[in-house]
Design a protein around this motif. Structure first.
Motif, PDB file in Angstrom:
ATOM      1  N   ALA A 183       0.828  -1.206   0.000  1.00 38.84           N
ATOM      2  CA  ALA A 183       0.000   0.000   0.000  1.00 38.84           C
ATOM      3  C   ALA A 183       0.865   1.260   0.000  1.00 38.84           C
ATOM      4  O   ALA A 183       0.562   2.236  -0.703  1.00 38.84           O
ATOM      5  CB  ALA A 183      -0.932  -0.002   1.202  1.00 38.84           C
ATOM      6  N   GLU A 184       1.946   1.251   0.784  1.00 43.00           N
ATOM      7  CA  GLU A 184       2.861   2.394   0.807  1.00 43.00           C
ATOM      8  C   GLU A 184       3.420   2.662  -0.582  1.00 43.00           C
ATOM      9  O   GLU A 184       3.495   3.814  -1.032  1.00 43.00           O
ATOM     10  CB  GLU A 184       4.013   2.117   1.777  1.00 43.00           C
ATOM     11  N   GLY A 185       3.825   1.583  -1.271  1.00 46.48           N
ATOM     12  CA  GLY A 185       4.378   1.741  -2.614  1.00 46.48           C
ATOM     13  C   GLY A 185       3.351   2.248  -3.609  1.00 46.48           C
ATOM     14  O   GLY A 185       3.653   3.102  -4.464  1.00 46.48           O
ATOM     15  N   ARG A 188       2.584   5.966  -2.943  1.00 45.40           N
ATOM     16  CA  ARG A 188       3.740   6.792  -3.306  1.00 45.40           C
ATOM     17  C   ARG A 188       3.801   6.993  -4.814  1.00 45.40           C
ATOM     18  O   ARG A 188       4.075   8.094  -5.301  1.00 45.40           O
ATOM     19  CB  ARG A 188       5.031   6.129  -2.807  1.00 45.40           C
ATOM     20  N   ALA A 189       3.523   5.917  -5.556  1.00 49.25           N
ATOM     21  CA  ALA A 189       3.573   6.007  -7.023  1.00 49.25           C
ATOM     22  C   ALA A 189       2.333   6.673  -7.606  1.00 49.25           C
ATOM     23  O   ALA A 189       2.390   7.249  -8.698  1.00 49.25           O
ATOM     24  CB  ALA A 189       3.738   4.605  -7.615  1.00 49.25           C
ATOM     25  N   PHE A 211      -2.112   4.197   4.030  1.00 47.17           N
ATOM     26  CA  PHE A 211      -2.683   5.325   3.290  1.00 47.17           C
ATOM     27  C   PHE A 211      -2.815   6.558   4.183  1.00 47.17           C
ATOM     28  O   PHE A 211      -2.470   7.676   3.784  1.00 47.17           O
ATOM     29  CB  PHE A 211      -4.066   4.957   2.731  1.00 47.17           C
ATOM     30  N   ASP A 212      -3.311   6.354   5.388  1.00 47.84           N
ATOM     31  CA  ASP A 212      -3.513   7.483   6.300  1.00 47.84           C
ATOM     32  C   ASP A 212      -2.181   8.131   6.671  1.00 47.84           C
ATOM     33  O   ASP A 212      -2.082   9.360   6.757  1.00 47.84           O
ATOM     34  CB  ASP A 212      -4.232   7.019   7.563  1.00 47.84           C
ATOM     35  N   ALA A 213      -1.150   7.302   6.881  1.00 45.67           N
ATOM     36  CA  ALA A 213       0.173   7.831   7.219  1.00 45.67           C
ATOM     37  C   ALA A 213       0.742   8.670   6.079  1.00 45.67           C
ATOM     38  O   ALA A 213       1.525   9.602   6.312  1.00 45.67           O
ATOM     39  CB  ALA A 213       1.119   6.683   7.555  1.00 45.67           C
ATOM     40  N   ALA A 214       0.328   8.341   4.850  1.00 45.23           N
ATOM     41  CA  ALA A 214       0.796   9.083   3.677  1.00 45.23           C
ATOM     42  C   ALA A 214      -0.091  10.291   3.369  1.00 45.23           C
ATOM     43  O   ALA A 214       0.097  10.960   2.351  1.00 45.23           O
ATOM     44  CB  ALA A 214       0.848   8.157   2.465  1.00 45.23           C
ATOM     45  N   GLY A 215      -1.070  10.554   4.230  1.00 45.37           N
ATOM     46  CA  GLY A 215      -1.977  11.671   4.003  1.00 45.37           C
ATOM     47  C   GLY A 215      -3.034  11.396   2.960  1.00 45.37           C
ATOM     48  O   GLY A 215      -3.632  12.331   2.411  1.00 45.37           O
ATOM     49  N   ALA A 216      -3.290  10.093   2.685  1.00 48.22           N
ATOM     50  CA  ALA A 216      -4.256   9.720   1.638  1.00 48.22           C
ATOM     51  C   ALA A 216      -5.518   9.145   2.277  1.00 48.22           C
ATOM     52  O   ALA A 216      -5.950   8.034   1.962  1.00 48.22           O
ATOM     53  CB  ALA A 216      -3.622   8.721   0.680  1.00 48.22           C
TER      54      ALA A 216
END
Length: 295
Positions: A183-185, A188-189, A211-216
């Motif tokens: 999910a992180e990858g 990010r992409a 997703f939440d950690a990435a602001g998504a």
């Protein structure tokens, strides 16, 4: 179609159960098989293949050597299933399958399956309805290649509307840690991702966290199983939709039907576990995924 076994096993029945993994689905399935076997006074031997095809084959060999009356198998790899069925048949030990079944069922005792094509279709149709006519992107966090996940994901992809573009499709291996990394990858992409299809809810929780950690936080997750934790996630917005299919029902049906067929009684040769699309609106009426007394 109802089927009747030829002949019948006299006396106490002994079953072997080869489980494919250790996810919540697999754990609940095994406990349901154990409970139902106990209720039917069936002797049960179990083994877990932990998503490894070689271990799966070794477990099947071991249980055949124990001279069980039949094997219930939650397979790891459908590509080697034909060989497993032939090997068991040659040893006089019929195989009863859960989750998947071959097109030709003549060499198996029976099966209980979740209609994974229907599950994938229901999740894709929810995205179609939610997206309306908007152009949207979808990421797929699949399970383990080679078995049920392939059927599920293929059905999902085939049913997606033309306005939904798949930008990633990677296996999470039914492992939350791996699924979180996937999910992180993906985010990010593809930072503007609209939807994520995740092949089970344990992975979906890890994907949500990533997703939440990435602001998504706006990525809408659709997934599979219908556990109590997932129903809570539907209500608070962490998940958008899931398709319920009770692992407890699958395990219970597997033992009941296998016993009936071994005894020469009438039973469905290929039976189905019920499936149902669940969202926030109907979460309170979803069937139990795994009753508490199964653990």
């Amino acid at each position: 179609m109802a089927s009747e076994s030829t002949g019948g096993v006299d006396g106490r029945i002994t079953l072997g159960f080869v489980n494919g993994g250790t996810s919540e689905f697999h754990t609940c399935l095994q406990e349901s098989v154990r409970r139902t076997a106990r209720n039917y006074s069936v002797e049960l031997h179990t083994a877990n293949s932990r998503q490894d095809a070689e271990t799966d084959a070794a477990n099947i060999d071991d249980l055949i050597a124990r001279h069980v009356d039949a094997l219930i198998v939650q397979t790891v790899d459908v590509d080697v299933l034909k060989g497993d069925i032939a090997k068991a048949k040659a040893a006089g030990v019929p195989i009863f399958l859960t989750s998947v079944t071959p097109e030709d069922t003549s060499d198996i005792l029976g099966a209980v399956v979740v209609d994974l094509t229907e599950v994938g279709r229901l999740d894709a149709e929810w995205i179609e309805k939610d997206a309306a006519d908007r152009q949207v992107t979808v990421g797929v966090n699949a399970g383990a290649p080679g078995a049920a996940s392939d059927v599920l994901v293929d059905a999902f992809l085939k049913r997606l509307p033309d306005n939904a573009r798949v930008v990633a499709n990677e296996p999470g291996m039914y492992d939350p840690g791996k699924a979180g990394t996937v999910a992180e990858g993906i985010v990010r992409a593809h930072p503007g991702l609209d939807y994520a299809f995740v092949a089970n809810e344990e992975m979906a929780f890890a994907a949500r966290k990533a997703f939440d950690a990435a602001g998504a936080k706006d990525i809408r997750i659709v997934t599979v199983n219908g556990t109590d934790e997932a129903l809570a996630a539907l209500k608070d917005g962490r998940f958008a939709a899931t398709v319920s299919n009770s692992a407890a029902d699958t395990g219970e049906l597997a033992v009941e039907n296998a016993v009936s067929l071994l005894r020469g009684e009438t039973a469905e040769k290929v039976d189905k576990t019920r499936v149902r699309l669940v969202t926030k609106d109907n979460a309170d009426t979803a069937p139990l995924y795994c009753p508490v007394d199964d653990y």
